[in-house]
Design an enzyme around this catalytic site. Structure first.
Site, PDB file in Angstrom:
ATOM      1  N   GLU A 110      -7.740  -2.692  -5.550  1.00 28.22           N
ATOM      2  CA  GLU A 110      -8.214  -3.962  -5.111  1.00 28.22           C
ATOM      3  C   GLU A 110      -9.330  -4.852  -6.022  1.00 28.22           C
ATOM      4  O   GLU A 110     -10.431  -4.167  -6.427  1.00 28.22           O
ATOM      5  CB  GLU A 110      -8.768  -3.937  -3.653  1.00 28.22           C
ATOM      6  CG  GLU A 110      -7.703  -3.410  -2.634  1.00 28.22           C
ATOM      7  CD  GLU A 110      -8.035  -3.405  -1.298  1.00 28.22           C
ATOM      8  OE1 GLU A 110      -7.220  -3.511  -0.404  1.00 28.22           O
ATOM      9  OE2 GLU A 110      -9.352  -3.154  -0.942  1.00 28.22           O
ATOM     10  N   GLU A 135     -10.545  -7.717  14.475  1.00 24.73           N
ATOM     11  CA  GLU A 135     -10.967  -6.485  14.685  1.00 24.73           C
ATOM     12  C   GLU A 135     -11.897  -5.987  15.593  1.00 24.73           C
ATOM     13  O   GLU A 135     -12.096  -5.149  16.120  1.00 24.73           O
ATOM     14  CB  GLU A 135     -11.376  -5.795  13.346  1.00 24.73           C
ATOM     15  CG  GLU A 135     -10.145  -5.767  12.215  1.00 24.73           C
ATOM     16  CD  GLU A 135     -10.421  -5.209  10.747  1.00 24.73           C
ATOM     17  OE1 GLU A 135     -11.408  -4.203  10.768  1.00 24.73           O
ATOM     18  OE2 GLU A 135     -10.139  -5.427   9.771  1.00 24.73           O
ATOM     19  N   CYS A 174     -12.981  -4.879   6.821  1.00 22.07           N
ATOM     20  CA  CYS A 174     -12.289  -4.996   5.362  1.00 22.07           C
ATOM     21  C   CYS A 174     -11.005  -5.854   5.701  1.00 22.07           C
ATOM     22  O   CYS A 174     -10.526  -5.564   6.768  1.00 22.07           O
ATOM     23  CB  CYS A 174     -12.235  -3.615   4.819  1.00 22.07           C
ATOM     24  SG  CYS A 174     -13.477  -2.862   4.360  1.00 22.07           S
ATOM     25  N   HIS A 223       0.796  -1.069   0.070  1.00 27.04           N
ATOM     26  CA  HIS A 223      -0.012  -0.096  -0.041  1.00 27.04           C
ATOM     27  C   HIS A 223       0.901   1.129   0.025  1.00 27.04           C
ATOM     28  O   HIS A 223       1.234   1.626   0.912  1.00 27.04           O
ATOM     29  CB  HIS A 223      -0.908   0.029   1.063  1.00 27.04           C
ATOM     30  CG  HIS A 223      -1.802  -0.961   1.310  1.00 27.04           C
ATOM     31  ND1 HIS A 223      -1.746  -2.490   1.663  1.00 27.04           N
ATOM     32  CD2 HIS A 223      -3.356  -1.032   0.515  1.00 27.04           C
ATOM     33  CE1 HIS A 223      -2.812  -3.028   1.409  1.00 27.04           C
ATOM     34  NE2 HIS A 223      -3.874  -2.357   0.607  1.00 27.04           N
TER      35      HIS A 223
END
Length: 182
Positions: free
Chosen positions: A116, A87, A67, A25
């Site tokens: 993506e 998460e 995500c 990223h």
């Protein structure tokens, strides 16, 4: 958690290798595999989450529930379960594809690029949330229609992938049906 990688994809969206997640990223992010999950409770409310300020891309913005990226050899469904636990500290059921061919490219205000192929799923929470504050700084159970109105009115407050997913008529219809237990 061990070092995460992303699964790189070729021009036909086929796996072509892996790269460490934070190295991937950048300002020149290669195409890779991801997922988005919209999580609902037993009352049909959607969990919206606010990304931690420590996130590299889009810190502090509101987004769909969870995500992430499947690891090499990991099924997307397994990755969703793993990330929901990590998460949100939550168990899920009824994992359902909503927008299986979603893909996008977006650039955050710091210049970090997301690029993506990102299948979208819905699921139901079956346990109490235990939020990981390194991932999520805030969260709220909300009526889906209220969230969709909020996205329409203030798209800048939400992640670009959530805005794009919510703008798809078929995805909105399937999310509404899922929220209503259909």
């Amino acid at each position: 958690m061990t070092e995460e990688h992303v699964v790189l994809l070729d021009e036909q969206d086929k796996p072509s290798g892996t790269l460490e997640k934070y190295a991937a990223h950048t300002l020149n992010t290669p195409l890779h595999l991801a997922f988005s999950c919209w999580l609902f409770n037993e009352d049909g409310q959607l969990l919206v989450t606010r990304r931690s300020l420590s996130k590299k891309a889009w810190p502090g913005v509101w987004t769909n529930s969870v995500c992430g990226h499947p690891q090499q050899g990991e099924a997307i469904e397994e990755a969703i379960i793993r990330r929901c636990r990590f998460e949100l500290g939550v168990e899920i059921t009824d994992l359902t594809p909503i927008y299986p061919h979603f893909s996008y490219r977006a650039i955050d205000p710091n210049g970090i690029v997301e690029n993506e192929v990102c299948p979208v799923f819905a699921a139901r929470a079956t346990s109490v949330l235990q939020v990981n504050n390194e991932e999520v700084m805030d969260c709220q159970w909300s009526v889906l229609e209220d969230v969709l109105r909020g996205i329409s009115a203030t798209p800048w407050a939400f992640s670009p992938w959530m805005v794009m997913q919510a703008s798809d008529d078929n995805a909105r219809e399937l999310l509404s049906e899922f929220a209503n237990g259909n």
